[in-house]
Design a protein around this motif. Structure first.
Motif, short mmCIF file in Angstrom:
data_model
loop_
_atom_site.label_atom_id
_atom_site.label_comp_id
_atom_site.label_asym_id
_atom_site.label_seq_id
_atom_site.Cartn_x
_atom_site.Cartn_y
_atom_site.Cartn_z
N ARG A 47 -24.54 17.55 0.41
CA ARG A 47 -25.33 19.19 0.32
C ARG A 47 -26.61 19.21 -0.32
O ARG A 47 -27.19 20.02 -0.71
CB ARG A 47 -24.32 19.79 0.21
CG ARG A 47 -25.18 21.59 1.27
CD ARG A 47 -23.57 22.07 1.43
NE ARG A 47 -23.34 22.37 2.71
CZ ARG A 47 -22.08 22.66 3.43
NH1 ARG A 47 -21.80 23.93 2.39
NH2 ARG A 47 -22.51 23.20 4.93
N ASP A 49 -27.14 16.73 -2.26
CA ASP A 49 -28.76 16.04 -1.93
C ASP A 49 -29.49 15.92 -1.47
O ASP A 49 -30.62 16.30 -1.73
CB ASP A 49 -28.32 14.56 -2.20
CG ASP A 49 -27.03 13.96 -3.32
OD1 ASP A 49 -27.32 14.17 -4.46
OD2 ASP A 49 -26.23 12.54 -2.77
N ALA A 50 -28.65 16.75 0.13
CA ALA A 50 -29.64 17.25 0.16
C ALA A 50 -30.53 18.49 -0.36
O ALA A 50 -32.05 18.60 0.12
CB ALA A 50 -29.33 17.28 2.04
N ILE A 51 -29.90 19.75 -0.56
CA ILE A 51 -31.10 20.45 -1.13
C ILE A 51 -32.12 20.29 -2.24
O ILE A 51 -33.42 20.81 -2.43
CB ILE A 51 -30.01 21.46 -1.90
CG1 ILE A 51 -29.13 22.75 -0.63
CG2 ILE A 51 -30.64 22.65 -2.62
CD1 ILE A 51 -27.45 23.03 -1.80
N GLU A 52 -31.26 19.52 -2.84
CA GLU A 52 -31.79 18.73 -4.35
C GLU A 52 -33.23 17.45 -3.01
O GLU A 52 -34.87 18.11 -3.90
CB GLU A 52 -31.04 17.83 -5.56
CG GLU A 52 -30.65 18.88 -6.40
CD GLU A 52 -30.23 17.97 -6.76
OE1 GLU A 52 -30.10 16.66 -6.99
OE2 GLU A 52 -28.80 18.14 -7.82
N GLY A 53 -33.36 17.23 -2.50
CA GLY A 53 -34.23 16.33 -1.96
C GLY A 53 -34.94 17.31 -1.43
O GLY A 53 -36.00 16.77 -1.38
N GLY A 54 -34.31 17.95 -1.12
CA GLY A 54 -35.93 19.13 0.08
C GLY A 54 -36.78 19.83 -0.77
O GLY A 54 -37.25 19.89 -0.70
N LEU A 55 -35.83 19.93 -2.34
CA LEU A 55 -36.96 20.81 -3.12
C LEU A 55 -37.75 19.58 -3.48
O LEU A 55 -38.90 19.99 -3.75
CB LEU A 55 -35.97 21.08 -4.19
CG LEU A 55 -35.21 22.40 -3.76
CD1 LEU A 55 -33.85 22.92 -5.14
CD2 LEU A 55 -35.70 24.00 -3.68
N LYS A 56 -37.43 18.08 -3.37
CA LYS A 56 -38.09 17.65 -3.57
C LYS A 56 -38.96 17.29 -3.24
O LYS A 56 -40.26 17.58 -3.79
CB LYS A 56 -37.08 16.42 -4.67
CG LYS A 56 -36.85 16.01 -6.02
CD LYS A 56 -35.92 14.85 -6.13
CE LYS A 56 -35.30 15.00 -7.40
NZ LYS A 56 -34.63 13.80 -7.63
N ARG A 57 -38.69 16.78 -1.97
CA ARG A 57 -39.91 16.60 -0.57
C ARG A 57 -40.70 17.95 -1.10
O ARG A 57 -41.67 17.70 -0.83
CB ARG A 57 -39.06 17.16 0.72
CG ARG A 57 -38.53 15.49 1.02
CD ARG A 57 -37.85 14.75 1.92
NE ARG A 57 -37.27 16.59 2.33
CZ ARG A 57 -35.90 16.36 2.37
NH1 ARG A 57 -35.47 15.28 1.92
NH2 ARG A 57 -34.84 16.86 2.72
N ALA A 58 -39.86 19.26 -0.91
CA ALA A 58 -41.48 20.65 -1.18
C ALA A 58 -42.43 20.18 -2.04
O ALA A 58 -43.38 20.88 -1.69
CB ALA A 58 -40.34 21.74 -1.36
#
Length: 178
Positions: A47, A49-58
């Motif tokens: 979760r 990683d998903a949040i950090e990845g989402g932030l990075k993708r954003a």
């Protein structure tokens, strides 16, 4: 050891129950720590990683959007510059066309004036020739009446007419302002 009153007290557990409860709690705690905690930790890590990845993708999407905006603004500025250049070129071409048309009109006007002057000069020469003929005939007739004899000789008529016209032209030139 225990008094009867303490043995009948529902709030105080029996020692055997306390030992079994503690042992059961330790077993449940060991099973939870051994089986559930790693799964919970894995889920929490995923979760995170998903949040950090989402932030990075954003952030990446925001950078790309900003880059696209800059490209769009550069293209828009380039298009405006090109449009201004085309307007200026069209303005120059229009001025050039107007100048060419003006030159053509002036040349056509000069040609028309020259043609009119040539026509006028031709008509003037024709009128002078016709007038000379008529004046010659009238002057011969007048001279015949004055002299009293007929000027039948063509050469004599021509000399009289030429002399009369020469005198007339000299009088006209003498009267013209210099």
């Amino acid at each position: 050891m225990m008094t009867v009153a303490a043995a009948n007290n529902p709030l105080l557990p029996h020692t055997s129950e306390l030992v079994v409860g503690t042992f059961a709690f330790a077993v449940v705690l060991a099973v939870v720590a051994w089986k559930l905690v790693p799964k919970i930790r894995t889920t929490l890590d995923e979760r995170a990683d998903a949040i950090e990845g989402g932030l990075k993708r954003a952030e990446q999407a925001q950078r790309e959007a900003k880059q696209l905006l800059e490209q769009y603004q550069a293209q828009l500025a380039e298009a405006r510059t090109e449009a201004a250049r085309l307007r200026e070129k069209a303005r120059e071409e229009g001025a050039q066309i107007v100048a060419e048309m003006r030159q053509q009109a002036e040349a056509e006007a000069r040609r028309i004036v020259e043609a009119a002057q040539a026509t006028i000069e031709a008509e003037r020469q024709q009128a002078l020739a016709q007038l000379r003929t008529e004046i010659g005939a009238l002057s011969v007739e007048l001279a015949s009446r004055v002299v009293g004899e007929a000027l039948a000789d063509r050469a004599a008529q021509s000399r009289v007419v030429d002399r009369f016209l020469d005198e007339l032209e000299e009088r006209v030139r003498a009267q013209e302002p210099a």
